[in-house]
Design an enzyme around this catalytic site. Structure first.
Site, mmCIF file in Angstrom:
data_model
loop_
_atom_site.group_PDB
_atom_site.id
_atom_site.type_symbol
_atom_site.label_atom_id
_atom_site.label_comp_id
_atom_site.label_asym_id
_atom_site.label_seq_id
_atom_site.Cartn_x
_atom_site.Cartn_y
_atom_site.Cartn_z
ATOM 1 N N THR A 78 0.844 -0.826 -0.301
ATOM 2 C CA THR A 78 0.037 -0.018 -0.206
ATOM 3 C C THR A 78 0.638 1.169 0.315
ATOM 4 O O THR A 78 0.952 1.971 -0.907
ATOM 5 C CB THR A 78 -1.090 0.233 0.976
ATOM 6 O OG1 THR A 78 -1.730 -1.224 0.777
ATOM 7 C CG2 THR A 78 -1.521 1.240 1.297
ATOM 8 N N ASP A 161 -4.018 6.342 7.288
ATOM 9 C CA ASP A 161 -2.617 7.087 7.297
ATOM 10 C C ASP A 161 -2.013 7.380 6.584
ATOM 11 O O ASP A 161 -1.808 7.853 5.988
ATOM 12 C CB ASP A 161 -2.540 7.318 8.669
ATOM 13 C CG ASP A 161 -1.618 6.350 9.545
ATOM 14 O OD1 ASP A 161 -0.563 5.343 8.080
ATOM 15 O OD2 ASP A 161 -1.204 5.442 10.180
ATOM 16 N N ARG A 162 -0.613 6.082 5.524
ATOM 17 C CA ARG A 162 -0.353 6.220 4.717
ATOM 18 C C ARG A 162 -0.198 6.824 3.415
ATOM 19 O O ARG A 162 -0.171 7.277 2.755
ATOM 20 C CB ARG A 162 0.952 5.036 5.175
ATOM 21 C CG ARG A 162 -0.612 3.478 4.445
ATOM 22 C CD ARG A 162 0.384 2.184 5.312
ATOM 23 N NE ARG A 162 -0.269 0.988 4.290
ATOM 24 C CZ ARG A 162 -1.122 0.728 5.594
ATOM 25 N NH1 ARG A 162 -1.024 1.169 6.816
ATOM 26 N NH2 ARG A 162 -1.597 -0.784 5.181
ATOM 27 N N ASP A 306 -9.495 -2.743 0.510
ATOM 28 C CA ASP A 306 -8.165 -3.818 1.388
ATOM 29 C C ASP A 306 -7.906 -3.993 1.791
ATOM 30 O O ASP A 306 -8.042 -5.633 2.007
ATOM 31 C CB ASP A 306 -7.228 -3.134 1.313
ATOM 32 C CG ASP A 306 -5.410 -3.851 0.807
ATOM 33 O OD1 ASP A 306 -5.418 -4.644 0.787
ATOM 34 O OD2 ASP A 306 -4.726 -3.113 2.993
ATOM 35 N N HIS A 310 -7.793 -8.443 2.113
ATOM 36 C CA HIS A 310 -7.477 -9.470 2.778
ATOM 37 C C HIS A 310 -8.251 -10.787 3.658
ATOM 38 O O HIS A 310 -8.252 -11.836 3.624
ATOM 39 C CB HIS A 310 -6.577 -8.642 3.789
ATOM 40 C CG HIS A 310 -5.111 -7.988 3.458
ATOM 41 N ND1 HIS A 310 -4.590 -8.727 2.917
ATOM 42 C CD2 HIS A 310 -5.013 -6.811 3.024
ATOM 43 C CE1 HIS A 310 -3.272 -7.797 2.481
ATOM 44 N NE2 HIS A 310 -4.354 -6.648 2.719
ATOM 45 N N ASP A 353 -3.248 0.639 -5.913
ATOM 46 C CA ASP A 353 -2.304 0.462 -5.477
ATOM 47 C C ASP A 353 -1.678 -0.888 -5.275
ATOM 48 O O ASP A 353 -0.351 -1.179 -5.229
ATOM 49 C CB ASP A 353 -2.378 0.921 -3.384
ATOM 50 C CG ASP A 353 -2.815 0.092 -2.863
ATOM 51 O OD1 ASP A 353 -3.874 -0.433 -3.442
ATOM 52 O OD2 ASP A 353 -2.976 0.567 -1.665
ATOM 53 N N HIS A 354 -1.936 -1.456 -5.803
ATOM 54 C CA HIS A 354 -1.683 -2.952 -6.108
ATOM 55 C C HIS A 354 -2.535 -3.670 -5.518
ATOM 56 O O HIS A 354 -4.309 -3.322 -6.154
ATOM 57 C CB HIS A 354 -0.860 -3.219 -4.463
ATOM 58 C CG HIS A 354 -1.828 -3.145 -3.361
ATOM 59 N ND1 HIS A 354 -2.722 -4.508 -3.574
ATOM 60 C CD2 HIS A 354 -1.891 -3.106 -2.364
ATOM 61 C CE1 HIS A 354 -3.084 -3.988 -2.091
ATOM 62 N NE2 HIS A 354 -2.512 -3.217 -1.330
ATOM 63 N N HIS A 487 -0.260 -9.521 -0.907
ATOM 64 C CA HIS A 487 0.095 -9.317 -2.308
ATOM 65 C C HIS A 487 1.260 -8.700 -1.387
ATOM 66 O O HIS A 487 1.583 -9.341 -0.807
ATOM 67 C CB HIS A 487 -1.196 -7.750 -2.431
ATOM 68 C CG HIS A 487 -0.855 -6.760 -1.429
ATOM 69 N ND1 HIS A 487 -0.493 -6.860 -0.987
ATOM 70 C CD2 HIS A 487 -2.464 -7.043 -0.795
ATOM 71 C CE1 HIS A 487 -1.187 -5.287 0.002
ATOM 72 N NE2 HIS A 487 -2.059 -5.963 0.175
#
Length: 547
Positions: A78, A161-162, A306, A310, A353-354, A487
């Site tokens: 991510t 946050d990221r 995401d 998962h 992002d993936h 991932h």
């Protein structure tokens, strides 16, 4: 001769006067970057007949879609994905090599945006002690701020946050993320501001999360119509705490307290709706897209896809239902942009992002090769190798993110050459059942891989931060349990994502040419007529742009 010259000269004047005037496209008032966390490209095609006309289909029909867009590095996580989208660079230069990684200088595992130099804005907890200081390069949002001398606004929004911080870089007007648990607040960091704006405080007081968490998660349509997915009750998915089986309906109000309280919103489709609500509030509260002279930038990441992916995997009813609901959220958001900013006043891009791999245990049930790897077991194997060849089993300092870090102090004490140790591990570790390839840092520094998975590994290698040996597992290999998915690899199931451009300055169409995720930032920079982010290695996708 004079008459001939005069005639030619006159003809040239006539021809030049007939040239059509090329008018530059008016710059958008607002650029919106949308990242859907863990979205595979085939979610566009797989669920196409179930999407409405005004969400994903609106972008596909009215914008420009890249059908063969990929991440060109390893690892596909991510933080790395969001950073690469907005910098046009890979970990090789931008320095975000994972979500968490082993810091060989601090001798500890660090998180990509943690920064104790700053405090939480919104409450007294430490959840907001964050900044982008580990990001070595600028983002397209940074470059827009530089070009306009910070007269425009750049805002980052995500539950994670990221995903809010890294896209808007170092010069952002603000970045906001959600603190669940008992807090139930959108917060920020003192890196950006001293106090939350009034519109954020008002949004938090309204507590929209309570409304979303007051009802069960049921399928949007009759569950029998979810034929793109496997059976609802199966052995490949993780149920919520308090549930025996991962089946619909999910009684969110009654299991909320056993699943992180307010944090559970990140693991249901309502988390995406909640994020879109906050993004709309930001557009109104910050007057984004209203300037007559400057361009604003809004980076929005939908994180719930995401968390759900998962837990349930690629082929789950939950995943299909999440994307059908997200399609409605997007349609509503686009309609909001039309009204608040104006149809011709914004440019938008949507990507991921993936992507993700099918649950390996599910693939195994279909007799498709898939694997699980145990890091501790592999660590013991590597220690046995170093003991056998160098008479010590204390040469490994850390193994994480498929990287091996050698203990330099131990090597120095034993007077061993790190390159010799690394190459011996490379030669031997490929005999380990789940490992496909291994490359030493020295090889990545001295050899240029121009294509294939070793090129991706090299693009993800950072000489200052990465380990001494890099490992590539076999396809469809995970290190987690047998339920749910993840991932991180350089294989197509993790790298192939949608990229769609839409709006002001964008052509209509599609392309099957190969493009990299790093091509987004220079393309948007060209549209805005600003300098590329300073680490960019991508190229401009010319067929996307008008004029």
């Amino acid at each position: 001769m004079k008459k001939v010259f005069f005639s030619l000269f006159t003809l040239l004047i006539i021809i030049s006067s007939c040239k059509p005037e090329i008018k530059p496209t008016k710059k958008p008032k607002l650029v919106v970057g949308i990242v859907i966390d863990q979205m595979r490209y085939d979610y566009l095609t797989k669920f196409m007949n179930r999407y409405g006309d005004n969400g994903f289909k609106r972008l596909l029909n009215g914008g420009f879609s890249l059908k063969n867009a990929h991440y060109n590095y390893i690892p596909t996580y991510t933080a790395v994905g969001h950073t690469s989208i907005y910098t046009g660079a890979t970990p090789f230069s931008h320095g975000i090599i994972s979500n968490n990684w082993y810091d060989k200088f601090l001798k500890e595992t660090i998180y990509c945006v943690d920064d104790k130099n700053y405090k939480t804005i919104g409450n007294d907890d430490n959840y907001g002690q964050k900044s982008p200081y580990r990001l070595n390069t600028t983002t397209v949002a940074d470059q827009l701020q530089l070009a306009q001398n910070k007269r425009g606004k750049t805002i980052g929004i995500a539950i994670k946050d990221r995903s809010a911080i890294l896209p808007v870089g170092h010069t952002a007007s603000g970045a906001y993320w959600y603190q669940g648990s008992k807090a139930n607040q959108w917060i920020s960091s003192s890196f950006y501001m001293d106090n939350l704006p009034e519109w954020v405080t008002t949004f938090n007081k309204n507590s929209k999360a309570d409304a979303y968490l007051s009802k069960p998660w049921k399928t949007l349509y009759d569950i029998k119509t979810y034929t793109n997915s496997r059976a609802d009750n199966n052995d490949f998915e993780k149920p919520f705490n308090g549930n025996t089986n991962p089946v619909f309906p999910k009684d969110i109000p009654n299991i909320k307290s056993k699943n992180g309280n307010y944090s559970i919103i990140s693991s249901i489709p309502a988390g995406n709706s909640f994020t879109a609500d906050f993004a709309k509030a930001a557009i109104i509260g910050e007057n984004l897209g209203k300037s007559e002279t400057n361009t604003d930038f809004l980076a929005v990441s939908f994180s719930s896809t995401d968390y759900i992916g998962h837990r349930y995997g690629v082929a789950a009813v939950e995943t299909e239902d999440t994307y059908l609901r997200l399609d409605k959220d997007l349609a509503n958001f686009f309609s909001f942009l039309d009204k608040e900013v104006g149809k011709d006043n914004y440019t938008l891009f949507l990507t991921a992002d993936h992507a993700a791999v099918h649950v390996p245990s599910y693939l195994q049930s279909l007799k498709i090769p898939a694997h699980y790897i145990r890091t501790r077991k592999m660590r013991s194997y590597i220690d046995s190798l170093t003991l056998k060849h160098f008479n010590s089993d204390k040469l490994i300092e850390n193994i994480s993110n498929y990287q091996i870090f050698l203990d330099k102090k131990e090597l120095e004490k034993l007077k061993l050459d790190k390159n010799i140790i690394a190459e011996k591990i490379v030669d031997e570790i490929v005999n380990y059942p789940e490992i496909y390839k291994a490359v030493s840092a020295k090889t990545l520094q001295t050899t240029n891989f121009t294509s294939g998975i070793l090129n991706a590994l090299q693009n993800g290698y950072n000489q200052k931060l990465s380990g001494d040996v890099m490992l590539i597992p076999l396809p469809a290999t995970l290190g987690s349990g047998r339920k749910g998915t993840s991932h991180g690899s350089g294989y197509s199931y993790d790298t192939h994502v949608p990229i769609i451009f839409y709006g002001n300055g964008i052509q209509k169409g599609s392309s099957s040419k190969k493009y990299n995720i790093t091509d987004i930032a220079p393309t948007i920079s060209t549209l805005l007529d600003i300098e590329f982010p300073n680490g960019t290695t991508g190229k401009v996708i010319e067929e996307v742009l008008k004029n």
